[in-house]
Scaffold this motif. Structure first.
Motif, PDB file in Angstrom:
ATOM      1  N   LYS A  82       0.906  -1.004   0.081  1.00 47.38           N
ATOM      2  CA  LYS A  82      -0.090  -0.176   0.023  1.00 47.38           C
ATOM      3  C   LYS A  82       0.698   1.689  -0.393  1.00 47.38           C
ATOM      4  O   LYS A  82       2.009   1.141   0.599  1.00 47.38           O
ATOM      5  CB  LYS A  82      -0.685  -0.001   1.439  1.00 47.38           C
ATOM      6  CG  LYS A  82      -1.770   1.168   1.346  1.00 47.38           C
ATOM      7  CD  LYS A  82      -2.936   1.253   2.436  1.00 47.38           C
ATOM      8  CE  LYS A  82      -4.230   1.821   2.684  1.00 47.38           C
ATOM      9  NZ  LYS A  82      -4.760   1.714   3.587  1.00 47.38           N
ATOM     10  N   VAL A  83       0.124   2.392  -0.736  1.00 43.55           N
ATOM     11  CA  VAL A  83       0.995   3.906  -0.783  1.00 43.55           C
ATOM     12  C   VAL A  83       1.394   4.685   0.196  1.00 43.55           C
ATOM     13  O   VAL A  83      -0.267   4.871   0.392  1.00 43.55           O
ATOM     14  CB  VAL A  83       0.673   4.420  -2.135  1.00 43.55           C
ATOM     15  CG1 VAL A  83       1.759   5.101  -1.986  1.00 43.55           C
ATOM     16  CG2 VAL A  83       1.966   3.510  -3.677  1.00 43.55           C
ATOM     17  N   PRO A  84       1.800   4.833   1.032  1.00 36.65           N
ATOM     18  CA  PRO A  84       1.331   5.590   2.301  1.00 36.65           C
ATOM     19  C   PRO A  84       0.859   6.981   1.427  1.00 36.65           C
ATOM     20  O   PRO A  84       1.033   7.445   0.938  1.00 36.65           O
ATOM     21  CB  PRO A  84       2.660   5.566   2.783  1.00 36.65           C
ATOM     22  CG  PRO A  84       3.531   5.260   2.720  1.00 36.65           C
ATOM     23  CD  PRO A  84       3.225   4.748   1.169  1.00 36.65           C
ATOM     24  N   ALA A  85       0.183   7.573   2.780  1.00 34.12           N
ATOM     25  CA  ALA A  85      -0.238   9.609   2.365  1.00 34.12           C
ATOM     26  C   ALA A  85       0.450  10.021   2.726  1.00 34.12           C
ATOM     27  O   ALA A  85       0.714  11.339   1.975  1.00 34.12           O
ATOM     28  CB  ALA A  85      -1.878   9.599   3.029  1.00 34.12           C
ATOM     29  N   GLU A  86       1.594   9.727   3.992  1.00 33.96           N
ATOM     30  CA  GLU A  86       2.391  10.941   3.709  1.00 33.96           C
ATOM     31  C   GLU A  86       3.659  10.640   3.318  1.00 33.96           C
ATOM     32  O   GLU A  86       4.084   9.069   3.259  1.00 33.96           O
ATOM     33  CB  GLU A  86       2.600  10.680   6.041  1.00 33.96           C
ATOM     34  CG  GLU A  86       1.341  10.656   5.898  1.00 33.96           C
ATOM     35  CD  GLU A  86       1.128  12.149   5.675  1.00 33.96           C
ATOM     36  OE1 GLU A  86       2.478  13.141   6.504  1.00 33.96           O
ATOM     37  OE2 GLU A  86       0.096  13.751   5.932  1.00 33.96           O
ATOM     38  N   ALA A  87       4.586  11.213   3.034  1.00 36.29           N
ATOM     39  CA  ALA A  87       5.724  11.123   2.311  1.00 36.29           C
ATOM     40  C   ALA A  87       6.568  10.449   3.692  1.00 36.29           C
ATOM     41  O   ALA A  87       6.414  11.103   4.528  1.00 36.29           O
ATOM     42  CB  ALA A  87       7.045  12.014   1.659  1.00 36.29           C
TER      43      ALA A  87
END
Length: 159
Positions: A82-87
């Protein structure tokens, strides 16, 4: 920094975080590209510099794009993360390869430098000097140039 951090994350099998880091890198690169183009179009003495045409800048753009495509492709085939929302946070303090900086301290003032001595260097209180006026230019007298005529008898002979 986000681009290279994304490459490091991909190498350590954290593909989701790598994608987010590279997306952040792409965002900052677009902002830097706009600023570089604006700088190149401004009028002034520094207009010969075109940062957006610099080799490093061109290579970085393609590196970001290629690495992001690679991460997205591998995440779709292999990792499914899953690609996180925060860098991800960048680790700004390096813990290898660098020498610890020595903190700079100003040397102690010499006893001769008192406030009265420093105040004596006030240039607004300097004496008026009349010798600083520019002298009028002296007239340059023309010189008589000698008449140079080509001579046929130079003493040289071609045999």
């Amino acid at each position: 920094a986000y681009c290279y951090h994304g490459q490091t994350l991909l190498a350590s099998d954290k593909c989701g975080e790598a994608i987010r880091s590279l997306q952040e890198s792409e965002k900052f690169f677009a902002k830097a590209e706009a600023l570089c183009k604006e700088y190149g179009e401004t009028k002034g003495p520094g207009t010969t510099a075109k940062p957006s045409g610099h080799l490093f800048f061109k290579k970085l753009g393609s590196l970001i794009k290629n690495t992001l495509e690679k991460c997205q492709r591998e995440n779709g085939f292999i990792y499914f993360q899953k690609v996180p929302a925060e860098a991800p946070q960048l680790e700004l303090k390096a813990n290898y390869g660098l020498v610890e900086p020595v903190p700079f301290e100003f040397p102690a003032l010499n006893a001769h430098w008192t406030p009265e001595t420093v105040a004596a260097f006030d240039l607004t209180k300097r004496p008026k000097d009349d010798t600083a006026k520019p002298k009028p230019d002296e007239e340059v007298k023309p010189l008589k140039e000698p008449d140079i005529k080509p001579q046929k008898d130079s003493g040289c002979q071609i045999s």
